[in-house]
Every structure is written in structure tokens, then in C-alpha cells.
Design an enzyme around this catalytic site. Structure first.
Site, PDB file in Angstrom:
ATOM      1  N   HIS A 204      -9.887 -14.807  21.080  1.00  0.00           N
ATOM      2  CA  HIS A 204      -8.630 -14.390  20.461  1.00  0.00           C
ATOM      3  C   HIS A 204      -8.355 -12.909  20.786  1.00  0.00           C
ATOM      4  O   HIS A 204      -7.246 -12.555  21.191  1.00  0.00           O
ATOM      5  CB  HIS A 204      -8.688 -14.615  18.945  1.00  0.00           C
ATOM      6  CG  HIS A 204      -7.554 -13.994  18.191  1.00  0.00           C
ATOM      7  ND1 HIS A 204      -6.425 -14.697  17.840  1.00  0.00           N
ATOM      8  CD2 HIS A 204      -7.368 -12.721  17.753  1.00  0.00           C
ATOM      9  CE1 HIS A 204      -5.598 -13.876  17.204  1.00  0.00           C
ATOM     10  NE2 HIS A 204      -6.137 -12.681  17.134  1.00  0.00           N
ATOM     11  N   GLU A 205      -9.383 -12.081  20.617  1.00  0.00           N
ATOM     12  CA  GLU A 205      -9.208 -10.656  20.912  1.00  0.00           C
ATOM     13  C   GLU A 205      -8.892 -10.434  22.392  1.00  0.00           C
ATOM     14  O   GLU A 205      -8.069  -9.591  22.747  1.00  0.00           O
ATOM     15  CB  GLU A 205     -10.463  -9.861  20.517  1.00  0.00           C
ATOM     16  CG  GLU A 205     -10.781  -9.872  19.020  1.00  0.00           C
ATOM     17  CD  GLU A 205      -9.639  -9.351  18.165  1.00  0.00           C
ATOM     18  OE1 GLU A 205      -8.916  -8.451  18.605  1.00  0.00           O
ATOM     19  OE2 GLU A 205      -9.452  -9.875  17.050  1.00  0.00           O
TER      20      GLU A 205
ATOM     21  N   HIS B 181      -5.270 -10.903  23.072  1.00  0.00           N
ATOM     22  CA  HIS B 181      -4.426  -9.723  22.837  1.00  0.00           C
ATOM     23  C   HIS B 181      -4.412  -8.824  24.073  1.00  0.00           C
ATOM     24  O   HIS B 181      -3.387  -8.276  24.447  1.00  0.00           O
ATOM     25  CB  HIS B 181      -4.965  -8.909  21.654  1.00  0.00           C
ATOM     26  CG  HIS B 181      -4.609  -9.480  20.322  1.00  0.00           C
ATOM     27  ND1 HIS B 181      -3.321  -9.775  19.966  1.00  0.00           N
ATOM     28  CD2 HIS B 181      -5.373  -9.808  19.252  1.00  0.00           C
ATOM     29  CE1 HIS B 181      -3.304 -10.255  18.728  1.00  0.00           C
ATOM     30  NE2 HIS B 181      -4.538 -10.297  18.277  1.00  0.00           N
TER      31      HIS B 181
ATOM     32  N   GLU C  55      -0.052 -12.708  17.384  1.00  0.00           N
ATOM     33  CA  GLU C  55      -1.217 -13.433  16.867  1.00  0.00           C
ATOM     34  C   GLU C  55      -1.201 -14.883  17.357  1.00  0.00           C
ATOM     35  O   GLU C  55      -2.236 -15.425  17.741  1.00  0.00           O
ATOM     36  CB  GLU C  55      -1.264 -13.385  15.344  1.00  0.00           C
ATOM     37  CG  GLU C  55      -1.533 -12.003  14.774  1.00  0.00           C
ATOM     38  CD  GLU C  55      -2.788 -11.353  15.333  1.00  0.00           C
ATOM     39  OE1 GLU C  55      -3.785 -12.071  15.588  1.00  0.00           O
ATOM     40  OE2 GLU C  55      -2.758 -10.131  15.546  1.00  0.00           O
TER      41      GLU C  55
ATOM     42  N   ASP D 274      -4.000 -16.641  19.601  1.00  0.00           N
ATOM     43  CA  ASP D 274      -4.613 -17.909  19.179  1.00  0.00           C
ATOM     44  C   ASP D 274      -4.501 -18.958  20.287  1.00  0.00           C
ATOM     45  O   ASP D 274      -5.449 -19.697  20.553  1.00  0.00           O
ATOM     46  CB  ASP D 274      -3.946 -18.436  17.900  1.00  0.00           C
ATOM     47  CG  ASP D 274      -4.473 -17.735  16.646  1.00  0.00           C
ATOM     48  OD1 ASP D 274      -5.454 -16.969  16.765  1.00  0.00           O
ATOM     49  OD2 ASP D 274      -3.908 -17.945  15.557  1.00  0.00           O
TER      50      ASP D 274
HETATM   51 ZN   LIG Z   1      -5.277 -10.914  16.450  1.00  0.00          ZN
END
Ligand SMILES: [Zn+2]
Length: 414
Positions: free
Chosen positions: A277-278, A281, A355, A359
Site C-alpha cells: 500500500h505504501e 503511494h 488511499e 489500496d
Molecule cells: Zn495510505
């Protein structure tokens, strides 16, 4: 008092009413769902945990309401109440040069503002966090943090303020453009230096040294084409029982940081999913996008200040009888948030979209099911409410509400 005073009071009043109303809705929604775990989480979260999250959310929102009213009254005191003019007179009496006086006024104003906020951070840490079993901060750590923050403000803030005031005085009509360049350079430098220089002043960062996990993480990093010196573990448990993971820095200083508290509760599958997930980003360039938006907004803001600084109604309308560069800058910094609050839903929406994208990235490159399990543990560990008010959440939340986020990830499973 002039027409601008009334506009300011109207905007401040509207923002307070709006935020109190949202807080009221939030408390009502969380309290109404206190005695039943939402269906989607029924097999994952116990009623007792759910109730604790509800009580914690209500306690924090209540404190937020008191703080909001207090801050708003202070702002009126600083401006229309003559607080800033009083502080300015105090330093003017010292007979220093214009720029040095300006630095003293701005730095001391921020210093006093932080002191006035102190009761709230004390109450938050030692009453609310303590009551719900999250607080690990000792009095020593708390005082140490304050001292370090004050020192940073002096060492970084004072020279920056000096340079800003010098540009305003010496660089001609386009000073706001030069100040923007200075501000942009300073922000980028801070952003780059933060993980390696500033964050370690407050926490200890160590490289993750679990070999099995390390190998697994490296495989994921290679698969996603991410170069990093490793995953860092932060001793978040020094201050709080809350867990988190985040992406920070840029260039060679970019790193992914896990709180030690989080590593203790997640299994390797879940850690990989959170990491993915990170990475999402990073891969979707969320950091760069955020920086660009911030730069455009600050350029707009400074251009506006370049105009306001020549308008006597701007000073007089905010309780300042003696116009100066530093008072214009200070008023602008203090009063702008009243007006930009109305942009908050847009910023929150933007952040939530990021986000979802992160995801999606995690679902593709790791596993949606593992991420859901990790998120549920995070919600538990942070006592996040699973049943926020729809409007409150839309206005403030940087992350989608738990139910929405898990539902979104569920569609990516399989
Ligand atoms: Zn996040």
C-alpha cells in the site's frame, strides 16, 4: 472595525458553527452505533473493542469541540482584541531594526500560541490517551519534546523569518515571488532532510533486522521496482500504543517506516500488504502531486499577500493600527486558515482518492485479503471508529471510512 472585520467575524462564526455541527453529528453517529458491531466486521471485532473505540472517538471529538471554541476566541483576541498590536508595541519599544523587530514579534507570537495550546496537548496525552490505555509518554519525554520543538522553531524558524522579512523589505515589488522561491526551496529541503535529520531527534529508527521478513520485503520491492536502503522500524511505543506505517522523504532519503507497535501485531503476510500500500503511494506519485498542489497554493497565497500588504483596511480590519511587513505576514498566517477551512472537504476527498489508489496497488501487487486483515488490526489498535458520520468523514477524513475501504478491497479479492 471595518467591513473586513465583519467579513472575518462572519467567516470565523460560520466555520465554528459548521465544525461544531459536524462534531455533534459525529458524536451522535458513533454513540448510536456503540452497542452493535457493523455486520461487515461482526466476525472480526469484538463488541468490547468496538465500544472502546466509540468511547475514545467521542472523548476526542468532545475535546476537539472545546479546543475549537477556545482557539477561535484566542484568534479574535489576537486580532480584533488588539493582542498582536500589543505584542508589536512591546517589541517596537526595544528600538531594534525593522527586520529584527519583525522576527521577534513573529517568533514570540508563535511561542505564546504554542504555550496557550499546551493545556490541550497535556489533556490529550495524559488524560484521554491515558484513560484508554494508549499513553506511553512520560513527563520527561513530553518536556523533552517541547524543548526540542522550541529549539527547532528558533534554529529553523527564526532565520527563515529573517530571510522572508529581508526579501519583503529589500527585493522590490516582486518580493512575493522571491519569497515563494525561498519557501519552495526551504520546504523541499525540509522534506528531503526530515527522515534523516529531524525525525531522529524525536524517535529512534533502526533497520528492520528480521531476515526472513527482510527477504520477503526485498522480493516485493524488486517486484515493484522500488530502490530503498531498507525498511525502518520506529520506536513509536516510546510515546503511544497506536500503530502506523508511512512513506516519507524523497530521492535517496525516501524510506518506508513501520511503528514497532504495528510490527508486533501484524504477521508477515499483512506486513507485506501494508508495505505494498505504501509503495502504491510512491508509485502513483502521490507525494509529488501533493508537493505540486502545495506549491501552487502557496504561490497564490503569497501573490494575494503581495496585494493585501498595501491595503490599510486589511490591517485595520484585523485590529492592527500600525502596518508593517511582519504584521502583514503574521496576520496572513493566522487568518487564512479561517477562509481555507472551506476547502477542507476537497483536500480530504483528494487524499481519500489516493488511499483507494494505493489500496488498488496493494491488491494487485500483494493481496487484498491480507490488507483487509492488516487494516482490521490497525483499526483495533488505534481504536478507530467503524461508524463515523457520513458528512463528518467526508469533510475531514484523509482515509476512507473503514467499512467503505474494506468493501472496496473486497471487490479486488480473488
Ligand atoms: Zn495510505
Amino acid at each position: 472595525m471595518n467591513a473586513f472585520s465583519y467579513l472575518f467575524i462572519a467567516a470565523l462564526g460560520a466555520s465554528v458553527v459548521l465544525r461544531l455541527w459536524l462534531a455533534h453529528r459525529q458524536i451522535r453517529s458513533v454513540a448510536a452505533h456503540r452497542d452493535g458491531v457493523p455486520d461487515a466486521f461482526a466476525d472480526k471485532i469484538q463488541l468490547e473493542t468496538h465500544r472502546k473505540a466509540a468511547d475514545y472517538t467521542v472523548a476526542k471529538t468532545r475535546q476537539g469541540r472545546v479546543e475549537l471554541v477556545y482557539d477561535s476566541l484566542l484568534l479574535v483576541g489576537w486580532t480584533l482584541g488588539g493582542g498582536l498590536q500589543w505584542l508589536d508595541n512591546l517589541w517596537l519599544a526595544a528600538g531594534w531594526s525593522t527586520i529584527n523587530t519583525g522576527v521577534a514579534v513573529i517568533v514570540s507570537a508563535f511561542f505564546i500560541m504554542s504555550l496557550l495550546e499546551l493545556p490541550f496537548s497535556l489533556y490529550h496525552t495524559f488524560v484521554i490517551e491515558e484513560r484508554f490505555g494508549f499513553n506511553k509518554t512520560t513527563a520527561g519525554t513530553f518536556v523533552g519534546d517541547l524543548a526540542k520543538q522550541a529549539l527547532l522553531m528558533l534554529l529553523l524558524g527564526a532565520p527563515l523569518t529573517w530571510a522572508a522579512l529581508w526579501l519583503m523589505q529589500e527585493s522590490g515589488r516582486l518580493w512575493w515571488l522571491y519569497l515563494w522561491l525561498l519557501w519552495a526551496a526551504f520546504s523541499l529541503l525540509m522534506f528531503w532532510a526530515y527522515p534523516a535529520v529531524i525525525a531522529p531527534l524525536f524517535n529512534k529508527f533502526t533497520l528492520l533486522d528480521n531476515e526472513q521478513l527482510q527477504q520477503r520485503i526485498q522480493t516485493l520491492l524488486d517486484r515493484c521496482g522500488f530502490k530503498s536502503k531498507g525498511i525502518y522500524v520506529m520506536d513509536g511505543s516510546r510515546r503511544s500504543g497506536h500503530g502506523n506505517a508511512y512513506f516519507t522523504g524523497m530521492g535517496r532519503n525516501k524510506r518506508i517506516v513501520f511503528f514497532d507497535t504495528l510490527l508486533e501485531t501484524l504477521d508477515p503476510d499483512e506486513i507485506e500488504a501494508v508495505l505494498a500500500h505504501e509503495l502504491g503511494h510512491f508509485k502513483r506519485k502521490h507525494v509529488q502531486k501533493r508537493i505540486v498542489i502545495m506549491m501552487v497554493m502557496s504561490l497564490g497565497g503569497l501573490a494575494l499577500l503581495g496585494w493585501l500588504i498595501h491595503q490599510t483596511w486589511f490591517y485595520q480590519g484585523l485590529g492592527v493600527s500600525q502596518p508593517s511587513n511582519h504584521m502583514a505576514l503574521l496576520l496572513f498566517l493566522m487568518v487564512t486558515p479561517v477562509f481555507t477551512l472551506f476547502l477542507q472537504p476537497l483536500a480530504s476527498w483528494f487524499s481519500r482518492r489516493h488511499e483507494f489508489e494505493a489500496d488498488d496497488y496493494a491488491a494487485t501487487h500483494s493481496s487484498a485479503a491480507n490488507l483487509i486483515r492488516a487494516l482490521v488490526k490497525l483499526y483495533k489498535e488505534n481504536a478507530s471508529s467503524l461508524t463515523p458520520d457520513r458528512l463528518y468523514s467526508a469533510f475531514y477524513d484523509s482515509h476512507p471510512p473503514a467499512a467503505v475501504r474494506v468493501a472496496h478491497l473486497s471487490t479486488k479479492m480473488g
